[in-house]
Design a protein around this motif. Structure first.
Motif, short mmCIF file in Angstrom:
data_model
loop_
_atom_site.label_atom_id
_atom_site.label_comp_id
_atom_site.label_asym_id
_atom_site.label_seq_id
_atom_site.Cartn_x
_atom_site.Cartn_y
_atom_site.Cartn_z
N LEU A 87 0.88 -1.21 -0.12
CA LEU A 87 -0.21 -0.10 -0.10
C LEU A 87 0.76 1.27 -0.02
N MET A 88 2.01 1.17 0.94
CA MET A 88 3.02 2.37 0.79
C MET A 88 3.43 2.63 -0.50
N GLU A 89 3.85 1.58 -1.16
CA GLU A 89 4.58 1.93 -2.68
C GLU A 89 3.59 2.29 -3.54
N ARG A 90 2.22 1.66 -3.56
CA ARG A 90 1.10 2.17 -4.38
C ARG A 90 0.87 3.76 -4.11
N HIS A 91 1.02 4.07 -2.99
CA HIS A 91 0.67 5.71 -2.77
C HIS A 91 1.78 6.33 -2.70
N ARG A 92 3.04 5.80 -2.88
CA ARG A 92 4.29 6.57 -2.91
C ARG A 92 4.75 7.09 -1.32
N VAL A 93 4.23 6.45 -0.64
CA VAL A 93 4.51 6.53 0.80
C VAL A 93 5.94 6.34 1.16
N PRO A 94 6.86 7.25 1.34
CA PRO A 94 8.26 6.85 1.87
C PRO A 94 8.47 5.89 3.08
N PHE A 95 9.25 5.07 3.02
CA PHE A 95 9.74 4.25 4.39
C PHE A 95 10.88 4.51 4.56
N ARG A 96 11.22 5.21 5.62
CA ARG A 96 12.73 5.58 5.97
C ARG A 96 13.06 5.22 7.43
N PRO A 97 13.04 3.98 7.81
CA PRO A 97 13.48 3.59 9.21
C PRO A 97 14.86 4.46 9.64
N GLU A 98 14.91 4.43 10.86
CA GLU A 98 16.12 5.13 11.46
C GLU A 98 17.30 3.94 11.72
N ARG A 99 16.87 2.84 11.63
CA ARG A 99 17.77 1.62 11.76
C ARG A 99 17.09 0.56 10.87
N LEU A 100 17.88 -0.20 10.58
CA LEU A 100 17.58 -1.53 9.72
C LEU A 100 17.21 -2.81 10.43
N ASP A 101 17.48 -2.68 11.87
CA ASP A 101 17.08 -3.97 12.89
C ASP A 101 15.83 -3.76 13.54
N LEU A 102 14.85 -3.55 12.71
CA LEU A 102 13.52 -3.26 13.49
C LEU A 102 12.70 -4.73 13.51
N SER A 103 12.03 -4.71 14.65
CA SER A 103 11.08 -5.79 14.91
C SER A 103 9.86 -5.58 14.04
N GLU A 104 8.95 -6.57 14.09
CA GLU A 104 8.01 -6.15 13.06
C GLU A 104 7.07 -5.15 13.56
N GLU A 105 6.80 -5.15 14.85
CA GLU A 105 5.75 -4.01 15.37
C GLU A 105 6.46 -2.67 15.36
N GLU A 106 7.80 -2.50 15.41
CA GLU A 106 8.70 -1.48 15.22
C GLU A 106 8.60 -0.80 13.77
N GLU A 107 8.56 -1.87 12.75
CA GLU A 107 8.47 -1.65 11.44
C GLU A 107 6.87 -0.91 10.93
N ARG A 108 6.04 -1.63 11.69
CA ARG A 108 4.73 -1.24 11.38
C ARG A 108 4.61 0.15 11.97
N GLN A 109 5.19 0.48 13.26
CA GLN A 109 4.92 1.83 13.51
C GLN A 109 5.42 2.90 12.77
N ALA A 136 3.58 -1.81 22.93
CA ALA A 136 4.89 -2.40 22.36
C ALA A 136 6.04 -1.63 23.19
N LYS A 137 5.81 -0.47 23.47
CA LYS A 137 6.81 0.14 24.32
C LYS A 137 6.86 -0.45 25.89
N LYS A 138 5.57 -0.64 26.42
CA LYS A 138 5.40 -1.30 27.68
C LYS A 138 6.11 -2.64 27.75
N ALA A 139 5.95 -3.46 26.60
CA ALA A 139 6.49 -4.66 26.61
C ALA A 139 7.99 -4.83 26.34
N GLU A 140 8.67 -3.70 25.83
CA GLU A 140 9.96 -3.50 25.77
C GLU A 140 10.61 -3.42 27.09
#
Length: 159
Positions: A87-109, A136-140
């Protein structure tokens, strides 16, 4: 085909971008435009736009923002991560994480925040209280705490 002879086909760039590659190739065949030598979707779009009997209307940024659909955060949170990226690709929404080793939940956020930053959310912003992000933050924070567990000796079975 005779009826269309000499006429110009007018297509919208935004609609063409939404098509999948097989759909785009099918449209090009129907319009008599060769896709030979095109490897990427962008190549197909350029080839189509360069055809003499095709006019591709450019996107109008102000018009698009007024008329485009917007998503509820809850709708996006329910999507599988791969579908969210599509969906992000379709709407040209950029995905720029601050780091590459994200958990699935962090990537979703990060993805949801990108949708918010680009104006694709109905309320215009990503709510953090009561959402999956706060849980997720509480779990961390629980994971970060040291928990001492008692040692348990396991005896080997005797034959």
């Amino acid at each position: 085909k005779e009826r269309m002879c000499g006429r110009v086909a007018r297509l919208r760039a935004a609609e063409l971008r939404m098509l999948r590659v097989p759909e785009l190739r099918k449209l090009m065949r129907a319009l008599g435009v060769s896709g030979e030598g095109c490897v990427e979707k962008a190549d197909l779009l350029k080839q189509l736009a360069a055809a003499p009997d095709i006019e591709v209307a450019p996107e109008e940024p102000n018009l698009l923002k007024e008329k485009r659909l917007c998503y509820e955060v809850a709708e996006l949170e329910k999507l599988e991560l791969s579908l969210l990226h599509n969906l992000m690709e379709r709407h040209r929404v950029p995905f720029r994480p601050e780091r590459l080793d994200l958990s699935e939940e962090e990537e979703r956020q990060v993805a949801l925040q990108s949708f918010a930053d680009e104006g694709w959310l109905k309320d215009g912003k990503l709510a953090t209280s009561g959402s999956k992000a706060s849980s997720a933050k509480k779990a961390e924070s629980v994971d970060d705490q040291k928990v001492e567990s008692p040692s348990v000796a396991v005896a080997a079975p005797v034959d």
